[in-house]
Design a protein around this motif. Structure first.
Motif, short mmCIF file in Angstrom:
data_model
loop_
_atom_site.label_atom_id
_atom_site.label_comp_id
_atom_site.label_asym_id
_atom_site.label_seq_id
_atom_site.Cartn_x
_atom_site.Cartn_y
_atom_site.Cartn_z
N LEU A 1 12.81 33.18 -3.75
CA LEU A 1 13.39 33.61 -5.03
C LEU A 1 13.36 35.13 -5.16
CD1 LEU A 1 12.06 31.09 -7.72
CD2 LEU A 1 14.31 31.16 -6.63
N ALA A 2 12.27 35.74 -4.74
CA ALA A 2 12.17 37.20 -4.82
C ALA A 2 13.26 37.87 -4.00
CB ALA A 2 10.78 37.65 -4.35
N LYS A 3 13.51 37.32 -2.82
CA LYS A 3 14.56 37.88 -1.96
C LYS A 3 15.93 37.73 -2.61
CE LYS A 3 16.32 37.71 2.77
NZ LYS A 3 16.18 37.06 4.12
N GLN A 4 16.18 36.57 -3.23
CA GLN A 4 17.46 36.33 -3.89
C GLN A 4 17.71 37.32 -5.02
OE1 GLN A 4 17.52 32.27 -5.20
NE2 GLN A 4 17.54 31.41 -3.13
N HIS A 5 16.63 37.76 -5.67
CA HIS A 5 16.76 38.67 -6.81
C HIS A 5 16.45 40.12 -6.43
CE1 HIS A 5 16.51 34.78 -8.92
NE2 HIS A 5 17.20 35.39 -9.88
N ASN A 6 16.39 40.38 -5.13
CA ASN A 6 16.16 41.74 -4.63
C ASN A 6 14.87 42.37 -5.16
OD1 ASN A 6 18.61 41.93 -3.08
ND2 ASN A 6 19.72 42.20 -5.03
N ILE A 7 13.84 41.54 -5.27
CA ILE A 7 12.51 42.03 -5.66
C ILE A 7 11.74 42.34 -4.37
CG2 ILE A 7 10.34 41.46 -6.79
CD1 ILE A 7 11.95 39.57 -8.61
N ALA A 8 11.36 43.58 -4.21
CA ALA A 8 10.75 44.03 -2.95
C ALA A 8 9.27 43.66 -2.91
CB ALA A 8 10.92 45.54 -2.79
N VAL A 9 8.97 42.53 -2.29
CA VAL A 9 7.59 42.08 -2.11
C VAL A 9 7.10 42.53 -0.74
CG1 VAL A 9 6.08 40.05 -2.07
CG2 VAL A 9 8.09 40.08 -3.55
N MET A 10 5.83 42.87 -0.64
CA MET A 10 5.28 43.30 0.65
C MET A 10 5.29 42.17 1.67
SD MET A 10 2.08 45.76 -0.42
CE MET A 10 1.88 46.32 1.28
N GLU A 11 5.17 42.53 2.93
CA GLU A 11 5.14 41.54 4.01
C GLU A 11 3.80 40.82 4.01
OE1 GLU A 11 7.41 40.48 6.18
OE2 GLU A 11 8.94 41.69 5.19
N SER A 12 3.76 39.69 3.39
CA SER A 12 2.55 38.89 3.31
C SER A 12 2.91 37.42 3.32
CB SER A 12 1.77 39.22 2.02
OG SER A 12 0.79 38.24 1.77
N SER A 13 2.16 36.65 4.10
CA SER A 13 2.39 35.21 4.15
C SER A 13 1.28 34.46 3.41
CB SER A 13 2.46 34.74 5.60
OG SER A 13 1.23 35.01 6.27
N THR A 14 0.41 35.21 2.73
CA THR A 14 -0.72 34.59 2.03
C THR A 14 -0.43 34.47 0.54
OG1 THR A 14 -1.89 36.65 1.55
CG2 THR A 14 -2.24 35.67 3.73
N ALA A 15 -1.43 33.99 -0.19
CA ALA A 15 -1.28 33.81 -1.64
C ALA A 15 -1.16 35.13 -2.38
CB ALA A 15 -2.47 33.02 -2.18
N ILE A 16 -1.54 36.22 -1.74
CA ILE A 16 -1.47 37.55 -2.36
C ILE A 16 -0.10 38.15 -2.06
CG2 ILE A 16 -2.49 39.85 -2.43
CD1 ILE A 16 -5.09 38.46 -1.30
N GLN A 17 0.71 38.36 -3.10
CA GLN A 17 2.09 38.84 -2.94
C GLN A 17 2.28 40.09 -3.80
OE1 GLN A 17 4.68 37.46 -0.98
NE2 GLN A 17 3.02 36.29 -0.06
N PRO A 18 1.98 41.27 -3.25
CA PRO A 18 2.06 42.50 -4.05
C PRO A 18 3.48 43.06 -4.13
CG PRO A 18 0.55 42.68 -2.16
CD PRO A 18 1.44 41.51 -1.92
N ILE A 19 3.77 43.68 -5.28
CA ILE A 19 5.00 44.44 -5.47
C ILE A 19 4.59 45.88 -5.75
CG2 ILE A 19 7.10 44.72 -6.84
CD1 ILE A 19 6.92 41.75 -7.55
N VAL A 20 4.78 46.76 -4.79
CA VAL A 20 4.37 48.16 -4.94
C VAL A 20 5.42 48.91 -5.75
CG1 VAL A 20 3.83 50.30 -3.72
CG2 VAL A 20 3.06 48.11 -2.79
N LEU A 21 4.98 49.51 -6.86
CA LEU A 21 5.89 50.25 -7.74
C LEU A 21 5.63 51.75 -7.70
CD1 LEU A 21 5.87 47.85 -10.83
CD2 LEU A 21 7.47 47.91 -8.91
N GLY A 22 4.49 52.15 -7.20
CA GLY A 22 4.19 53.56 -7.01
C GLY A 22 3.51 54.20 -8.19
N CYS A 23 4.24 54.47 -9.25
CA CYS A 23 3.74 55.18 -10.42
C CYS A 23 2.80 54.27 -11.23
CB CYS A 23 4.90 55.63 -11.29
SG CYS A 23 4.42 56.32 -12.88
N ALA A 24 1.60 54.77 -11.53
CA ALA A 24 0.62 53.98 -12.26
C ALA A 24 1.10 53.65 -13.68
CB ALA A 24 -0.71 54.73 -12.32
N GLU A 25 1.69 54.63 -14.35
CA GLU A 25 2.15 54.42 -15.73
C GLU A 25 3.27 53.38 -15.77
OE1 GLU A 25 3.64 57.00 -19.63
OE2 GLU A 25 3.53 57.95 -17.65
N TYR A 26 4.20 53.46 -14.83
CA TYR A 26 5.30 52.50 -14.78
C TYR A 26 4.77 51.09 -14.49
CZ TYR A 26 9.43 50.05 -12.98
OH TYR A 26 10.42 49.14 -12.74
N THR A 27 3.83 51.01 -13.56
CA THR A 27 3.25 49.71 -13.20
C THR A 27 2.56 49.08 -14.40
OG1 THR A 27 2.90 50.50 -10.94
CG2 THR A 27 1.71 48.53 -11.59
#
Length: 383
Positions: free
Chosen positions: A303-329
Motif C-alpha cells: 500500500l505504501a508503494k502504491q501511494h508513493n510513501i517512501a518507507v525504508m528498506e526493511s522486511s521486519t515489523a519496524i517500518q520507518p518513514i524518514v522525514l528529516g526535519c524534527a519539527e515537520y516529523t
C-alpha cells in the motif's frame, strides 16, 4: 543562580522541536491505545506478535519480588528454570537474567573490559546504528571504541585489519531498532573468526519474531556458529520485561564476579520469570501469529508503494518513514493523532541529525482495515 543550565537546556530542546514528554496510557494493546480518554490505532508498540492481551495460566503463582540480589537470596527456581530453558533452546552453556535490556547490554560490556591493565590491548567495534545501551557500555569500558558504518562489512574489515588489539569484541543488533533492517550475521561471524574476535548480538527486536520457531536471528545457526555473546530481551515480542545474556559457562562465571549491575541490583521478579517462560514456550508454537505479522508487513509495504510513501528498506515489523526535519516529523505525528493513529516521532538524539522519522511498528494483531486506515492517514498527514 545554581543549576540554571537546566532551564536553558529545556528551552533549547523546545526550540528545536526535540522536547520529550510522557503520555499517561489508560489502556494499551498491540492494536489499540487509549490516552486522555481517546482511543487510537496503535502503530508504536513493540508487541509484534500481539501477545500482550493473552492471559498466562500458571499452576502456582511465584512471589512478586525476589527480595535481594541474585548473589544473595534472589536467585530462585523460576529464574533458574528460565535461564536453563533459554540455554537449551538457543544452544548456550549458561545465562544470566537482568531486569532490563539496557542494563544487560551496557553492564556486560563494562564488566568484560573492567581490567585496566589490558585496556591498551582491547577494542570494541560497534555498528554506528547500535542502541544507546551498547554505545554507553563501550564508552565506560576500559577498551578503545571503534565505530564502523552501518552494516558495512568492508569498513568493519578495514577497522579490524588496522587494529593491533589482542582482545576484540564486535557488536551489532540482530534487527536495528530504528531502521528495521537486519545485520549480515554470517558475514559478521566470518569476520570475527578471521580476526580472532568475539561477536556480541543484541537480538531484542528479532527474538520471538525471526526464525522458524521464533528464536530469533541466530536460530538457523548450529552450535559451532553461534556468536560468543547473545542478548535477548522480553519487552518486545514476548510482551513481558527483562533480558537475558547467554554465553559460555566460563564467560557467565566471569560476569558473576565483575558485573556490577547484576551484583548490586535486586534480581528479576520470580513472578515475571515464571510468566516469561510460559510466554516463550507459547511463542515457540505461534506460527500463525508470525505468518499474520509477515502478511501485514507485506500488505503495508504494498500500500505504501502504491501511494508513493517512501518507507525504508526493511522486511521486519519496524517500518520507518524518514522525514528529516524534527519539527515537520512532530507535526505529522500530531496530524495522525487527529486521524486516530498513534505514532511516535523519533527525533535526535535517538537518531542522527536530519533523520527524524515516523517509526511505524506493525503487529500480528492489526487487521487489513487498520493498515488501510494507517496508509490513508499518512497520505493526508504527509502534505
Amino acid at each position: 543562580m545554581s543549576f540554571e543550565f537546566i532551564n536553558t537546556h529545556l528551552q533549547a530542546r523546545l526550540h528545536d522541536a526535540l522536547l520529550r514528554k510522557r503520555h499517561q496510557v489508560q489502556h494499551a494493546t498491540a492494536r489499540k491505545i487509549t490516552i486522555n480518554n481517546k482511543t487510537y490505532l496503535n502503530f508504536a508498540s513493540n508487541d509484534y506478535l500481539g501477545f500482550g492481551d493473552n492471559a498466562i495460566a500458571l499452576n502456582e503463582l511465584p512471589a512478586l519480588g525476589s527480595h535481594s540480589s541474585a548473589l544473595v537470596t534472589g536467585y530462585q527456581v523460576q529464574q533458574h528454570a528460565l535461564e536453563q530453558y533459554l540455554c537449551a533452546q538457543l544452544g548456550y552453556e549458561a545465562a544470566m537474567l537482568f531486569s532490563s535490556g539496557f542494563s544487560a547490554n551496557s553492564s556486560v560490556i563494562k564488566a568484560l573490559f573492567q581490567d585496566k591493565t589490558v585496556a591498551q590491548h582491547s577494542a570494541v567495534f560497534q555498528d554506528k546504528l547500535n542502541h544507546a545501551s551498547l554505545i554507553d557500555g563501550a564508552l565506560h569500558a576500559n577498551a578503545a571504541l571503534i565505530r564502523f558504518n552501518h552494516n558495512d562489512m568492508n569498513h568493519l574489515r578495514a577497522r579490524l585489519e588496522k587494529s593491533t588489539a589482542q582482545h576484540k569484541l564486535i557488536i551489532s543488533e540482530g534487527v536495528f531498532s530504528m531502521d528495521g533492517d537486519k545485520a549480515p550475521l554470517s558475514e559478521l561471524l566470518a569476520l570475527a573468526k578471521q580476526h580472532n574476535a568475539w561477536l556480541m548480538i543484541d537480538d531484542a527486536h528479532g527474538f520471538g519474531v525471526l526464525g522458524k520457531t521464533g528464536l530469533g536471528s541466530c536460530e538457523a545457526l548450529n552450535t559451532e556458529q553461534l556468536p560468543e555473546l547473545l542478548v535477548i530481551t522480553f519487552g518486545k515480542a514476548v510482551a513481558s520485561s527483562g533480558a537475558c545474556v547467554l554465553g559460555s559457562k566460563h564467560f557467565i562465571d566471569y560476569m558473576l564476579q565483575f558485573n556490577r549491575d547484576y551484583t548490586y541490583s535486586t534480581a528479576m521478579s520470580p513472578l515475571i520469570a515464571g510468566l516469561t517462560l510460559a510466554r516463550i514456550k507459547a511463542i515457540k508454537t505461534a506460527d500463525d501469529k508470525r505468518a499474520k505479522l509477515k502478511a501485514n508487513i507485506s500488505y503495508f509495504k504494498q500500500l505504501a508503494k502504491q501511494h508513493n510513501i517512501a518507507v525504508m528498506e526493511s522486511s521486519t515489523a519496524i517500518q520507518p518513514i524518514v522525514l528529516g526535519c524534527a519539527e515537520y516529523t512532530l507535526n505529522v505525528a500530531n496530524k495522525l493523532k487527529k486521524y486516530g493513529v498513534w505514532l511516535t516521532a523519533i527525533r535526535p538524539p535517538t537518531v542522527a541529525h536530519n533523520t527524524a522519522r515516523l517509526r511505524i511498528t506493525l503487529s500480528a494483531a492489526h487487521t487489513k482495515h487498520d493498515i488501510n486506515h494507517l496508509v490513508n492517514s499518512l497520505v493526508g498527514a504527509l502534505v
